[in-house]
Motif scaffolding. Structure first.
Motif, PDB file in Angstrom:
ATOM      1  N   SER A 118      -6.452   1.217  -0.116  1.00 63.33           N
ATOM      2  CA  SER A 118      -6.186   1.625   1.257  1.00 63.33           C
ATOM      3  C   SER A 118      -6.708   3.032   1.500  1.00 63.33           C
ATOM      4  CB  SER A 118      -4.681   1.547   1.554  1.00 63.33           C
ATOM      5  OG  SER A 118      -3.956   2.309   0.604  1.00 63.33           O
ATOM      6  N   HIS A 119      -6.872   3.347   2.767  1.00 66.48           N
ATOM      7  CA  HIS A 119      -7.353   4.659   3.204  1.00 66.48           C
ATOM      8  C   HIS A 119      -6.200   5.356   3.927  1.00 66.48           C
ATOM      9  CE1 HIS A 119      -9.186   7.338   6.248  1.00 66.48           C
ATOM     10  NE2 HIS A 119      -9.932   7.678   5.216  1.00 66.48           N
ATOM     11  N   TRP A 120      -5.998   6.646   3.622  1.00 71.19           N
ATOM     12  CA  TRP A 120      -4.922   7.427   4.219  1.00 71.19           C
ATOM     13  C   TRP A 120      -5.448   8.773   4.688  1.00 71.19           C
ATOM     14  CZ3 TRP A 120       0.277   5.726   4.107  1.00 71.19           C
ATOM     15  CH2 TRP A 120       0.495   4.574   3.363  1.00 71.19           C
ATOM     16  N   ILE A 121      -4.906   9.263   5.792  1.00 69.77           N
ATOM     17  CA  ILE A 121      -5.100  10.655   6.209  1.00 69.77           C
ATOM     18  C   ILE A 121      -3.747  11.185   6.664  1.00 69.77           C
ATOM     19  CG2 ILE A 121      -6.195  12.274   7.801  1.00 69.77           C
ATOM     20  CD1 ILE A 121      -8.560  10.424   8.011  1.00 69.77           C
ATOM     21  N   PHE A 122      -3.290  12.239   6.002  1.00 70.11           N
ATOM     22  CA  PHE A 122      -2.059  12.932   6.365  1.00 70.11           C
ATOM     23  C   PHE A 122      -2.455  14.117   7.248  1.00 70.11           C
ATOM     24  CE2 PHE A 122      -1.214  10.843   2.340  1.00 70.11           C
ATOM     25  CZ  PHE A 122      -0.020  10.190   2.611  1.00 70.11           C
ATOM     26  N   ARG A 123      -2.080  14.092   8.515  1.00 72.04           N
ATOM     27  CA  ARG A 123      -2.452  15.133   9.469  1.00 72.04           C
ATOM     28  C   ARG A 123      -1.478  16.320   9.375  1.00 72.04           C
ATOM     29  NH1 ARG A 123      -7.575  13.959  10.682  1.00 72.04           N
ATOM     30  NH2 ARG A 123      -7.803  11.808  11.385  1.00 72.04           N
ATOM     31  N   PRO A 124      -1.972  17.531   9.677  1.00 77.57           N
ATOM     32  CA  PRO A 124      -1.120  18.729   9.597  1.00 77.57           C
ATOM     33  C   PRO A 124       0.098  18.689  10.517  1.00 77.57           C
ATOM     34  CG  PRO A 124      -3.431  19.360   9.805  1.00 77.57           C
ATOM     35  CD  PRO A 124      -3.355  17.867  10.006  1.00 77.57           C
ATOM     36  N   ASP A 125       0.030  17.916  11.592  1.00 75.78           N
ATOM     37  CA  ASP A 125       1.151  17.860  12.537  1.00 75.78           C
ATOM     38  C   ASP A 125       2.227  16.846  12.133  1.00 75.78           C
ATOM     39  OD1 ASP A 125      -0.085  15.437  13.080  1.00 75.78           O
ATOM     40  OD2 ASP A 125      -0.434  15.853  15.206  1.00 75.78           O
ATOM     41  N   GLY A 126       2.105  16.256  10.927  1.00 75.65           N
ATOM     42  CA  GLY A 126       3.120  15.319  10.454  1.00 75.65           C
ATOM     43  C   GLY A 126       2.814  13.857  10.733  1.00 75.65           C
ATOM     44  N   ARG A 127       1.645  13.575  11.314  1.00 67.32           N
ATOM     45  CA  ARG A 127       1.242  12.185  11.520  1.00 67.32           C
ATOM     46  C   ARG A 127       0.473  11.694  10.300  1.00 67.32           C
ATOM     47  NH1 ARG A 127      -2.732  11.618  15.088  1.00 67.32           N
ATOM     48  NH2 ARG A 127      -3.218  13.818  14.949  1.00 67.32           N
ATOM     49  N   ASP A 171      -4.937  16.624   5.645  1.00 67.11           N
ATOM     50  CA  ASP A 171      -6.196  16.612   6.390  1.00 67.11           C
ATOM     51  C   ASP A 171      -7.392  16.219   5.527  1.00 67.11           C
ATOM     52  OD1 ASP A 171      -6.591  16.651   9.088  1.00 67.11           O
ATOM     53  OD2 ASP A 171      -7.136  18.764   9.210  1.00 67.11           O
ATOM     54  N   LYS A 172      -7.141  15.488   4.435  1.00 60.88           N
ATOM     55  CA  LYS A 172      -8.205  14.977   3.562  1.00 60.88           C
ATOM     56  C   LYS A 172      -8.241  13.456   3.683  1.00 60.88           C
ATOM     57  CE  LYS A 172      -8.556  19.068   1.326  1.00 60.88           C
ATOM     58  NZ  LYS A 172      -7.373  19.789   1.666  1.00 60.88           N
ATOM     59  N   SER A 173      -9.426  12.857   3.541  1.00 62.97           N
ATOM     60  CA  SER A 173      -9.542  11.400   3.491  1.00 62.97           C
ATOM     61  C   SER A 173      -9.231  10.961   2.070  1.00 62.97           C
ATOM     62  CB  SER A 173     -10.957  10.957   3.863  1.00 62.97           C
ATOM     63  OG  SER A 173     -11.162  11.120   5.236  1.00 62.97           O
ATOM     64  N   ILE A 174      -8.249  10.101   1.931  1.00 62.40           N
ATOM     65  CA  ILE A 174      -7.774   9.682   0.620  1.00 62.40           C
ATOM     66  C   ILE A 174      -7.913   8.176   0.476  1.00 62.40           C
ATOM     67  CG2 ILE A 174      -5.722   9.518  -0.850  1.00 62.40           C
ATOM     68  CD1 ILE A 174      -4.707  12.043   0.603  1.00 62.40           C
ATOM     69  N   GLU A 175      -8.415   7.734  -0.676  1.00 60.07           N
ATOM     70  CA  GLU A 175      -8.434   6.318  -1.001  1.00 60.07           C
ATOM     71  C   GLU A 175      -7.392   6.096  -2.087  1.00 60.07           C
ATOM     72  OE1 GLU A 175     -12.055   3.649  -1.158  1.00 60.07           O
ATOM     73  OE2 GLU A 175     -11.583   3.919  -3.285  1.00 60.07           O
ATOM     74  N   SER A 176      -6.563   5.118  -1.882  1.00 60.71           N
ATOM     75  CA  SER A 176      -5.452   4.834  -2.780  1.00 60.71           C
ATOM     76  C   SER A 176      -5.578   3.448  -3.386  1.00 60.71           C
ATOM     77  CB  SER A 176      -4.147   4.914  -1.978  1.00 60.71           C
ATOM     78  OG  SER A 176      -3.079   4.352  -2.694  1.00 60.71           O
ATOM     79  N   ARG A 177      -5.282   3.331  -4.669  1.00 59.11           N
ATOM     80  CA  ARG A 177      -5.249   2.014  -5.314  1.00 59.11           C
ATOM     81  C   ARG A 177      -3.855   1.811  -5.909  1.00 59.11           C
ATOM     82  NH1 ARG A 177      -9.132  -1.418  -6.618  1.00 59.11           N
ATOM     83  NH2 ARG A 177     -10.694   0.227  -6.514  1.00 59.11           N
ATOM     84  N   ASN A 178      -3.191   0.779  -5.394  1.00 57.12           N
ATOM     85  CA  ASN A 178      -1.876   0.417  -5.899  1.00 57.12           C
ATOM     86  C   ASN A 178      -2.050  -0.187  -7.290  1.00 57.12           C
ATOM     87  OD1 ASN A 178       0.338  -1.518  -6.458  1.00 57.12           O
ATOM     88  ND2 ASN A 178       1.127  -0.686  -4.536  1.00 57.12           N
ATOM     89  N   ARG A 179      -1.370   0.364  -8.285  1.00 49.84           N
ATOM     90  CA  ARG A 179      -1.555  -0.088  -9.668  1.00 49.84           C
ATOM     91  C   ARG A 179      -1.052  -1.512  -9.906  1.00 49.84           C
ATOM     92  NH1 ARG A 179      -2.775   3.847 -13.710  1.00 49.84           N
ATOM     93  NH2 ARG A 179      -2.529   2.050 -15.060  1.00 49.84           N
ATOM     94  N   SER A 180      -0.019  -1.937  -9.206  1.00 53.41           N
ATOM     95  CA  SER A 180       0.515  -3.281  -9.464  1.00 53.41           C
ATOM     96  C   SER A 180      -0.199  -4.373  -8.671  1.00 53.41           C
ATOM     97  CB  SER A 180       2.019  -3.339  -9.197  1.00 53.41           C
ATOM     98  OG  SER A 180       2.274  -3.135  -7.832  1.00 53.41           O
ATOM     99  N   THR A 181      -0.670  -4.059  -7.465  1.00 56.56           N
ATOM    100  CA  THR A 181      -1.297  -5.093  -6.633  1.00 56.56           C
ATOM    101  C   THR A 181      -2.817  -4.978  -6.581  1.00 56.56           C
ATOM    102  OG1 THR A 181      -1.242  -3.810  -4.586  1.00 56.56           O
ATOM    103  CG2 THR A 181       0.724  -5.124  -5.115  1.00 56.56           C
ATOM    104  N   GLY A 182      -3.367  -3.802  -6.906  1.00 59.18           N
ATOM    105  CA  GLY A 182      -4.795  -3.575  -6.804  1.00 59.18           C
ATOM    106  C   GLY A 182      -5.267  -3.307  -5.382  1.00 59.18           C
ATOM    107  N   ALA A 187       0.832  -1.214   0.000  1.00 57.58           N
ATOM    108  CA  ALA A 187       0.000   0.000   0.000  1.00 57.58           C
ATOM    109  C   ALA A 187       0.857   1.249   0.000  1.00 57.58           C
ATOM    110  CB  ALA A 187      -0.910   0.011   1.217  1.00 57.58           C
ATOM    111  N   MET A 188       2.060   1.157   0.557  1.00 63.91           N
ATOM    112  CA  MET A 188       2.933   2.321   0.600  1.00 63.91           C
ATOM    113  C   MET A 188       3.231   2.824  -0.794  1.00 63.91           C
ATOM    114  SD  MET A 188       3.967   3.575   3.501  1.00 63.91           S
ATOM    115  CE  MET A 188       5.560   4.279   3.133  1.00 63.91           C
ATOM    116  N   ALA A 189       3.001   2.009  -1.755  1.00 60.71           N
ATOM    117  CA  ALA A 189       3.162   2.477  -3.117  1.00 60.71           C
ATOM    118  C   ALA A 189       2.278   3.697  -3.278  1.00 60.71           C
ATOM    119  CB  ALA A 189       2.784   1.371  -4.088  1.00 60.71           C
ATOM    120  N   LEU A 190       1.519   3.900  -2.306  1.00 58.72           N
ATOM    121  CA  LEU A 190       0.597   5.026  -2.163  1.00 58.72           C
ATOM    122  C   LEU A 190      -0.338   5.191  -3.341  1.00 58.72           C
ATOM    123  CD1 LEU A 190       2.667   7.930  -0.563  1.00 58.72           C
ATOM    124  CD2 LEU A 190       0.827   6.690   0.474  1.00 58.72           C
ATOM    125  N   PHE A 191      -1.312   5.133  -3.489  1.00 56.64           N
ATOM    126  CA  PHE A 191      -2.531   5.699  -3.943  1.00 56.64           C
ATOM    127  C   PHE A 191      -3.038   5.261  -5.288  1.00 56.64           C
ATOM    128  CE2 PHE A 191      -0.729   7.690  -0.687  1.00 56.64           C
ATOM    129  CZ  PHE A 191      -1.742   8.099   0.102  1.00 56.64           C
TER     130      PHE A 191
END
Length: 129
Positions: free
Chosen positions: A57-66, A43-54, A13-17
Motif C-alpha cells: 500500500s501507499h501512504w502519505i501522512f500530512r503535517p496537518d494530521g491527515r 509528508d513523505k511518500s511511503i510504500e508499505s508491505r504487510n508481513r502477514s498478508t503481503g 494494510a493498516m498493519a502499516l508498512f
C-alpha cells in the motif's frame, strides 16, 4: 458488500508498512519517539508491505494530521487522520476504526509493530517512494 471487502483489505494494510533489507533477530530494535517519527515519516511518500498478508500500500501522512492510503495490491483508497503520542505510538483513524503501531529501526530497515516488546511481531516494513 464492496464496503466490507474494502474494509477488510484496508485494515490488512493498516498493519502499516516492502522490505528495504530483511530484519534479523540478532539486530536490536531502536524505537522512534514522536519527534523522529514526525521528521522521518511526515509528508513523505511511503510504500508499505504487510508481513502477514503481503499487501502493498501507499501512504502519505500530512503535517496537518491527515493521512491518505491507496491499496497497490488491488482496488481501494481512503483518507483519515493520524496522531502520534510522546512515546512514539502512532494511531491512524479511518472509516471509524483506529489502528496503532510503534515505529522502529532494526539494522537498515524501518518497520512497525503492535508493541515495544523485543518479541512483538513485526507487522510491516516500509520503503520511501
Amino acid at each position: 458488500m464492496q464496503v466490507r471487502i474494502f474494509c477488510s483489505m484496508f485494515f490488512s494494510a493498516m498493519a502499516l508498512f516492502p522490505p528495504i533489507a530483511h530484519v534479523t533477530a540478532a539486530e536490536e530494535r531502536v524505537y522512534l519517539g514522536k519527534a523522529e517519527i514526525e521528521s522521518v515519516l511526515i509528508d513523505k511518500s511511503i510504500e508499505s508491505r504487510n508481513r502477514s498478508t503481503g499487501m502493498v500500500s501507499h501512504w502519505i501522512f500530512r503535517p496537518d494530521g491527515r493521512v491518505e492510503f491507496a491499496n497497490k495490491s488491488g482496488p481501494g483508497s481512503a483518507s483519515g487522520t493520524w496522531v502520534v503520542q510522546t512515546d512514539g505510538l502512532m494511531c491512524v483513524t479511518m472509516l471509524t476504526r483506529t489502528g496503532c503501531r510503534y515505529w522502529f529501526r532494526q539494522g537498515s530497515t524501518l518497520a512497525n509493530a503492535l508493541g515495544k516488546e523485543p518479541d512483538s511481531p513485526l507487522v510491516a516494513e516500509i520503503a520511501f517512494e
